[in-house]
Design a protein around this motif. Structure first.
Motif, PDB file in Angstrom:
ATOM      1  N   ASP A  57       1.075  -1.076   0.031  1.00 59.56           N
ATOM      2  CA  ASP A  57      -0.014  -0.113  -0.005  1.00 59.56           C
ATOM      3  C   ASP A  57       0.937   1.282  -0.010  1.00 59.56           C
ATOM      4  OD1 ASP A  57      -2.185  -1.552   0.081  1.00 59.56           O
ATOM      5  OD2 ASP A  57      -2.780  -1.476   2.218  1.00 59.56           O
ATOM      6  N   GLU A  58       1.889   1.225   0.808  1.00 62.62           N
ATOM      7  CA  GLU A  58       2.879   2.508   0.843  1.00 62.62           C
ATOM      8  C   GLU A  58       3.500   2.644  -0.528  1.00 62.62           C
ATOM      9  OE1 GLU A  58       5.470   1.612   4.006  1.00 62.62           O
ATOM     10  OE2 GLU A  58       3.981   2.049   5.554  1.00 62.62           O
ATOM     11  N   PHE A  59       3.969   1.465  -1.160  1.00 63.19           N
ATOM     12  CA  PHE A  59       4.463   1.584  -2.221  1.00 63.19           C
ATOM     13  C   PHE A  59       3.591   2.224  -3.360  1.00 63.19           C
ATOM     14  CE2 PHE A  59       5.063  -0.693  -6.661  1.00 63.19           C
ATOM     15  CZ  PHE A  59       6.258   0.178  -7.238  1.00 63.19           C
ATOM     16  N   LEU A  60       2.427   1.607  -3.600  1.00 66.52           N
ATOM     17  CA  LEU A  60       1.356   1.981  -4.475  1.00 66.52           C
ATOM     18  C   LEU A  60       0.998   3.684  -4.423  1.00 66.52           C
ATOM     19  CD1 LEU A  60      -1.052  -0.978  -4.579  1.00 66.52           C
ATOM     20  CD2 LEU A  60       0.661  -0.356  -6.532  1.00 66.52           C
ATOM     21  N   ALA A  61       1.147   3.893  -2.914  1.00 70.59           N
ATOM     22  CA  ALA A  61       0.731   5.372  -2.693  1.00 70.59           C
ATOM     23  C   ALA A  61       2.037   6.357  -3.390  1.00 70.59           C
ATOM     24  CB  ALA A  61       0.471   5.744  -1.160  1.00 70.59           C
ATOM     25  N   THR A  62       3.152   5.645  -2.974  1.00 72.62           N
ATOM     26  CA  THR A  62       4.330   6.389  -3.378  1.00 72.62           C
ATOM     27  C   THR A  62       4.421   6.546  -4.986  1.00 72.62           C
ATOM     28  OG1 THR A  62       5.646   6.195  -1.561  1.00 72.62           O
ATOM     29  CG2 THR A  62       6.895   6.393  -3.575  1.00 72.62           C
ATOM     30  N   LEU A  63       4.454   5.621  -5.598  1.00 75.35           N
ATOM     31  CA  LEU A  63       4.224   5.230  -7.028  1.00 75.35           C
ATOM     32  C   LEU A  63       2.978   6.331  -7.767  1.00 75.35           C
ATOM     33  CD1 LEU A  63       5.230   4.081  -9.485  1.00 75.35           C
ATOM     34  CD2 LEU A  63       3.537   2.255  -9.250  1.00 75.35           C
ATOM     35  N   SER A  64       1.822   6.448  -6.978  1.00 76.11           N
ATOM     36  CA  SER A  64       0.879   7.216  -7.592  1.00 76.11           C
ATOM     37  C   SER A  64       1.209   8.598  -7.632  1.00 76.11           C
ATOM     38  CB  SER A  64      -0.332   6.905  -6.728  1.00 76.11           C
ATOM     39  OG  SER A  64      -1.513   7.909  -7.115  1.00 76.11           O
ATOM     40  N   HIS A  65       1.717   8.770  -6.341  1.00 76.01           N
ATOM     41  CA  HIS A  65       2.280  10.454  -6.162  1.00 76.01           C
ATOM     42  C   HIS A  65       3.307  10.686  -7.051  1.00 76.01           C
ATOM     43  CE1 HIS A  65       3.406  14.153  -4.104  1.00 76.01           C
ATOM     44  NE2 HIS A  65       4.683  13.715  -4.254  1.00 76.01           N
ATOM     45  N   GLU A  66       4.331   9.914  -7.522  1.00 74.48           N
ATOM     46  CA  GLU A  66       5.566  10.328  -8.274  1.00 74.48           C
ATOM     47  C   GLU A  66       4.683  10.234  -9.821  1.00 74.48           C
ATOM     48  OE1 GLU A  66       8.607  10.748  -7.925  1.00 74.48           O
ATOM     49  OE2 GLU A  66       8.213  10.835  -5.654  1.00 74.48           O
ATOM     50  N   LEU A  67       3.919   9.455 -10.240  1.00 75.06           N
ATOM     51  CA  LEU A  67       3.233   9.426 -11.470  1.00 75.06           C
ATOM     52  C   LEU A  67       2.340  10.634 -11.626  1.00 75.06           C
ATOM     53  CD1 LEU A  67       2.527   5.767 -12.110  1.00 75.06           C
ATOM     54  CD2 LEU A  67       4.313   7.016 -13.186  1.00 75.06           C
ATOM     55  N   ARG A  68       1.853  11.206 -10.713  1.00 75.50           N
ATOM     56  CA  ARG A  68       0.878  12.302 -10.701  1.00 75.50           C
ATOM     57  C   ARG A  68       1.643  13.512 -11.095  1.00 75.50           C
ATOM     58  NH1 ARG A  68      -2.471  10.159  -6.960  1.00 75.50           N
ATOM     59  NH2 ARG A  68      -1.368  11.239  -5.384  1.00 75.50           N
ATOM     60  N   ASN A  69       2.830  13.836 -10.476  1.00 74.32           N
ATOM     61  CA  ASN A  69       3.509  15.107 -10.465  1.00 74.32           C
ATOM     62  C   ASN A  69       3.846  15.146 -12.058  1.00 74.32           C
ATOM     63  OD1 ASN A  69       3.244  15.766  -7.680  1.00 74.32           O
ATOM     64  ND2 ASN A  69       5.581  14.758  -7.382  1.00 74.32           N
ATOM     65  N   PRO A  70       4.449  14.449 -12.861  1.00 73.86           N
ATOM     66  CA  PRO A  70       4.668  14.754 -14.052  1.00 73.86           C
ATOM     67  C   PRO A  70       3.520  14.804 -15.062  1.00 73.86           C
ATOM     68  CG  PRO A  70       6.000  12.743 -13.624  1.00 73.86           C
ATOM     69  CD  PRO A  70       5.267  13.305 -12.537  1.00 73.86           C
ATOM     70  N   LEU A  71       2.459  14.004 -14.550  1.00 76.33           N
ATOM     71  CA  LEU A  71       1.515  14.108 -15.515  1.00 76.33           C
ATOM     72  C   LEU A  71       0.394  14.968 -15.526  1.00 76.33           C
ATOM     73  CD1 LEU A  71       0.542  10.087 -15.082  1.00 76.33           C
ATOM     74  CD2 LEU A  71       1.549  11.503 -17.035  1.00 76.33           C
ATOM     75  N   ALA A  72       0.361  15.939 -14.488  1.00 69.22           N
ATOM     76  CA  ALA A  72      -0.505  17.050 -14.354  1.00 69.22           C
ATOM     77  C   ALA A  72      -0.151  17.972 -15.317  1.00 69.22           C
ATOM     78  CB  ALA A  72      -0.455  17.360 -12.823  1.00 69.22           C
ATOM     79  N   PRO A  73       1.109  18.428 -15.393  1.00 66.81           N
ATOM     80  CA  PRO A  73       1.521  19.416 -16.607  1.00 66.81           C
ATOM     81  C   PRO A  73       1.262  18.947 -18.058  1.00 66.81           C
ATOM     82  CG  PRO A  73       3.176  19.302 -15.057  1.00 66.81           C
ATOM     83  CD  PRO A  73       2.232  17.980 -14.762  1.00 66.81           C
ATOM     84  N   ILE A  74       1.535  17.691 -18.093  1.00 66.20           N
ATOM     85  CA  ILE A  74       1.141  17.210 -19.331  1.00 66.20           C
ATOM     86  C   ILE A  74      -0.285  17.244 -19.765  1.00 66.20           C
ATOM     87  CG2 ILE A  74       1.266  14.986 -20.863  1.00 66.20           C
ATOM     88  CD1 ILE A  74       3.590  14.386 -19.406  1.00 66.20           C
ATOM     89  N   ARG A  75      -1.406  16.750 -18.894  1.00 62.67           N
ATOM     90  CA  ARG A  75      -2.749  16.975 -19.105  1.00 62.67           C
ATOM     91  C   ARG A  75      -2.974  18.530 -19.307  1.00 62.67           C
ATOM     92  NH1 ARG A  75      -6.537  15.043 -14.546  1.00 62.67           N
ATOM     93  NH2 ARG A  75      -5.808  16.778 -13.486  1.00 62.67           N
ATOM     94  N   MET A  76      -2.300  19.713 -18.495  1.00 63.97           N
ATOM     95  CA  MET A  76      -2.655  20.964 -18.720  1.00 63.97           C
ATOM     96  C   MET A  76      -2.316  21.319 -20.133  1.00 63.97           C
ATOM     97  SD  MET A  76      -4.081  23.702 -17.602  1.00 63.97           S
ATOM     98  CE  MET A  76      -4.204  23.324 -15.823  1.00 63.97           C
TER      99      MET A  76
END
Length: 92
Positions: free
Chosen positions: A26-45
């Motif tokens: 669960d901790e790994f998935l939370a970390t992975l999710s956070h790390e993926l969201r950071n660069p994906l948000a500007p790409i979506r914008m």
């Protein structure tokens, strides 16, 4: 009276190991999710910006450059294992 005397130590240790592994997952998935969201948000914008501007304009070129940087950052993070994971997660 009939009784049973079983040593449940091994079973308890196995249950604790499963509980720990589940928490680490669960901790790994939370970390992975956070790390993926950071660069994906500007790409979506950036995709939203590209829908509204002339692709050959300065804004279009800047947006594409930003998206390229973010995508390279994402690929580098996933290929270099830059995503932080404590070594204790993988020790038994």
């Amino acid at each position: 009276m009939i009784g049973s005397n079983r040593d449940v130590t091994e079973r308890k240790l196995m249950q604790e190991a499963l509980t720990t592994a589940d928490r680490r997952k669960d901790e790994f998935l939370a970390t992975l999710s956070h790390e993926l969201r950071n660069p994906l948000a500007p790409i979506r914008m950036g995709l939203d910006v590209l829908k509204r501007v002339d692709l050959s304009s300065a804004a279009g070129e800047q947006t594409r450059a930003m998206m390229d940087r973010q995508l390279r950052q994402l690929v580098q993070a996933s290929s270099s294992r830059r995503i932080w994971m404590p070594t204790s997660w993988w020790s038994s």
